[in-house]
Design a protein around this motif. Structure first.
Motif, PDB file in Angstrom:
ATOM      1  N   PRO A  86       0.583  -1.092   0.071  1.00 55.17           N
ATOM      2  CA  PRO A  86       0.410   0.263  -0.006  1.00 55.17           C
ATOM      3  C   PRO A  86       0.900   1.488   0.420  1.00 55.17           C
ATOM      4  O   PRO A  86       1.775   1.656  -0.023  1.00 55.17           O
ATOM      5  CB  PRO A  86      -0.420  -0.438   1.240  1.00 55.17           C
ATOM      6  CG  PRO A  86       0.153  -1.286   1.712  1.00 55.17           C
ATOM      7  CD  PRO A  86       0.602  -2.087   1.208  1.00 55.17           C
ATOM      8  N   ASP A  87       0.135   1.933  -0.391  1.00 52.33           N
ATOM      9  CA  ASP A  87       0.800   4.069  -0.384  1.00 52.33           C
ATOM     10  C   ASP A  87       1.373   4.090   0.945  1.00 52.33           C
ATOM     11  O   ASP A  87       0.387   4.340   1.564  1.00 52.33           O
ATOM     12  CB  ASP A  87       0.222   4.557  -1.539  1.00 52.33           C
ATOM     13  CG  ASP A  87       1.089   6.087  -1.240  1.00 52.33           C
ATOM     14  OD1 ASP A  87       1.686   6.499  -1.866  1.00 52.33           O
ATOM     15  OD2 ASP A  87       0.197   6.776  -0.862  1.00 52.33           O
ATOM     16  N   GLY A 115      -9.570  -0.302   1.602  1.00 50.03           N
ATOM     17  CA  GLY A 115      -9.326  -0.228   0.166  1.00 50.03           C
ATOM     18  C   GLY A 115      -8.280   0.154   0.425  1.00 50.03           C
ATOM     19  O   GLY A 115      -7.355  -0.172  -1.001  1.00 50.03           O
ATOM     20  N   ILE A 116      -7.221   1.302   1.571  1.00 55.94           N
ATOM     21  CA  ILE A 116      -6.093   1.137   1.425  1.00 55.94           C
ATOM     22  C   ILE A 116      -5.040   0.286   0.898  1.00 55.94           C
ATOM     23  O   ILE A 116      -3.899   0.309   0.998  1.00 55.94           O
ATOM     24  CB  ILE A 116      -5.194   2.361   2.669  1.00 55.94           C
ATOM     25  CG1 ILE A 116      -6.662   3.937   2.506  1.00 55.94           C
ATOM     26  CG2 ILE A 116      -4.156   2.510   2.799  1.00 55.94           C
ATOM     27  CD1 ILE A 116      -6.468   4.441   3.869  1.00 55.94           C
ATOM     28  N   VAL A 120      -6.030  -0.739  -3.757  1.00 55.79           N
ATOM     29  CA  VAL A 120      -5.383   0.091  -4.483  1.00 55.79           C
ATOM     30  C   VAL A 120      -4.417  -0.223  -4.810  1.00 55.79           C
ATOM     31  O   VAL A 120      -3.833   0.050  -5.789  1.00 55.79           O
ATOM     32  CB  VAL A 120      -5.009   1.701  -3.929  1.00 55.79           C
ATOM     33  CG1 VAL A 120      -3.839   2.649  -4.373  1.00 55.79           C
ATOM     34  CG2 VAL A 120      -6.353   2.473  -3.423  1.00 55.79           C
ATOM     35  N   ASN A 123      -5.534  -2.630  -7.991  1.00 54.97           N
ATOM     36  CA  ASN A 123      -5.634  -2.296  -9.223  1.00 54.97           C
ATOM     37  C   ASN A 123      -4.416  -1.485  -9.718  1.00 54.97           C
ATOM     38  O   ASN A 123      -4.175  -1.461 -11.085  1.00 54.97           O
ATOM     39  CB  ASN A 123      -6.529  -1.047  -8.664  1.00 54.97           C
ATOM     40  CG  ASN A 123      -7.453  -0.709  -8.500  1.00 54.97           C
ATOM     41  OD1 ASN A 123      -8.643  -1.872  -8.465  1.00 54.97           O
ATOM     42  ND2 ASN A 123      -8.925  -0.411  -7.710  1.00 54.97           N
ATOM     43  N   ARG A 124      -3.365  -1.157  -9.292  1.00 54.38           N
ATOM     44  CA  ARG A 124      -2.019  -0.651  -9.733  1.00 54.38           C
ATOM     45  C   ARG A 124      -1.438  -2.392 -10.180  1.00 54.38           C
ATOM     46  O   ARG A 124      -1.329  -1.767 -11.405  1.00 54.38           O
ATOM     47  CB  ARG A 124      -1.761  -0.108  -8.471  1.00 54.38           C
ATOM     48  CG  ARG A 124       0.605   0.208  -8.887  1.00 54.38           C
ATOM     49  CD  ARG A 124       0.661   1.183  -7.844  1.00 54.38           C
ATOM     50  NE  ARG A 124       0.306   0.641  -6.577  1.00 54.38           N
ATOM     51  CZ  ARG A 124       1.705   0.188  -5.655  1.00 54.38           C
ATOM     52  NH1 ARG A 124       2.365  -0.392  -6.845  1.00 54.38           N
ATOM     53  NH2 ARG A 124       2.043  -0.164  -5.077  1.00 54.38           N
ATOM     54  N   ARG A 156     -13.078  -3.542 -14.096  1.00 56.04           N
ATOM     55  CA  ARG A 156     -11.692  -2.909 -13.981  1.00 56.04           C
ATOM     56  C   ARG A 156     -11.695  -2.898 -15.759  1.00 56.04           C
ATOM     57  O   ARG A 156     -10.674  -3.493 -16.251  1.00 56.04           O
ATOM     58  CB  ARG A 156     -11.090  -4.209 -13.144  1.00 56.04           C
ATOM     59  CG  ARG A 156     -10.796  -3.964 -11.832  1.00 56.04           C
ATOM     60  CD  ARG A 156      -9.926  -4.859 -11.265  1.00 56.04           C
ATOM     61  NE  ARG A 156      -9.903  -4.043  -9.628  1.00 56.04           N
ATOM     62  CZ  ARG A 156     -10.589  -4.983  -8.481  1.00 56.04           C
ATOM     63  NH1 ARG A 156     -12.036  -5.806  -9.238  1.00 56.04           N
ATOM     64  NH2 ARG A 156     -10.779  -4.427  -7.498  1.00 56.04           N
TER      65      ARG A 156
END
Length: 227
Positions: A86-87, A115-116, A120, A123-124, A156
């Motif tokens: 994750p970011d 989600g985080i 995310v 999806n990346r 997607r």
């Protein structure tokens, strides 16, 4: 029924994946969480030398046993597994503002954390992918029972291929035993569906396989990866 769906009917998993690779060269990916079903698919991919991108999501909250089976798997097959995290900034903001265990407080908070930490990065990982292979099985939860072997993911814009969707749990166990595939030792302790450590418990005999996920809430037991 689409042409691609028709072409996959009655094909063994390895032949179906080979067909998908021919249709979408370089754009077929498999997401593994190193659970039992995913270990079956990984073994099929690598045993048959299929050039599928294999990736996993490291949420930062996984069990040590998950890392152990990841290590064993990479040592056994000598194949790369891409790891997506994750970011950092998003995780720092979440934990700073809401604390490390905000997911216990509400479904909304739990979905925010998922989600985080999961959506995310997923999806990346799926950017440019045309076929996403998953380890979903219909027996796992009520909302997976209507899923097909091949589905179109409108959100997607890719195909989702679920090769084990109609497999029974006994079939999964038999495959792992037959091919001596490494598996997460938590499975031997009643952990059937394994996710993040704070959000997973062992299940009791007779409980739904997903009952051990987010057990404190009455939800669909999904994080958003598959709806």
């Amino acid at each position: 029924m689409t042409d691609i769906t028709t072409a996959l009917v009655n094909k063994p998993v390895e032949e179906a994946i080979q067909y998908l690779l021919e249709q979408y060269p370089g754009a077929v990916a498999f997401s593994t969480s190193f659970g039992q079903e995913d270990q079956v698919i990984s073994d099929i991919i690598w045993r048959n030398h299929l050039p599928v991108r294999v990736f996993t999501l490291d949420t930062g909250r996984l069990f040590q046993e998950t890392y152990d089976v990841m290590d064993l798997t990479m040592a056994r097959y000598k194949q790369p597994v891409e790891v997506y995290y994750p970011d950092t900034t998003a995780v720092e903001k979440l934990v700073t503002t809401k604390g490390p265990n905000s997911f216990y407080e509400s479904v909304e908070n739990r979905k925010e954390c998922c989600g985080i930490r999961k959506i995310v990065p997923l999806n990346r990982a799926l950017e440019g992918v045309k076929v996403w292979i998953t380890g979903l099985r219909a027996e796992q939860s009520e909302n997976r029972q209507g899923m097909e072997t091949l589905e179109w993911d409108e959100h997607r814009h890719l195909y989702k291929y679920n090769p084990l969707i109609h497999w029974g749990y006994d079939e999964v166990l038999a495959y792992l035993e037959q091919h001596k595939v490494p598996y997460n030792k938590l499975h031997d302790k009643g952990f059937i569906s394994i996710g993040c450590a704070p959000c997973t418990r062992a299940i009791e005999p007779g409980e739904n396989p997903r009952a051990g996920r987010w057990w404190w809430e009455q939800s669909q037991k999904e994080c958003g990866l598959h709806g």
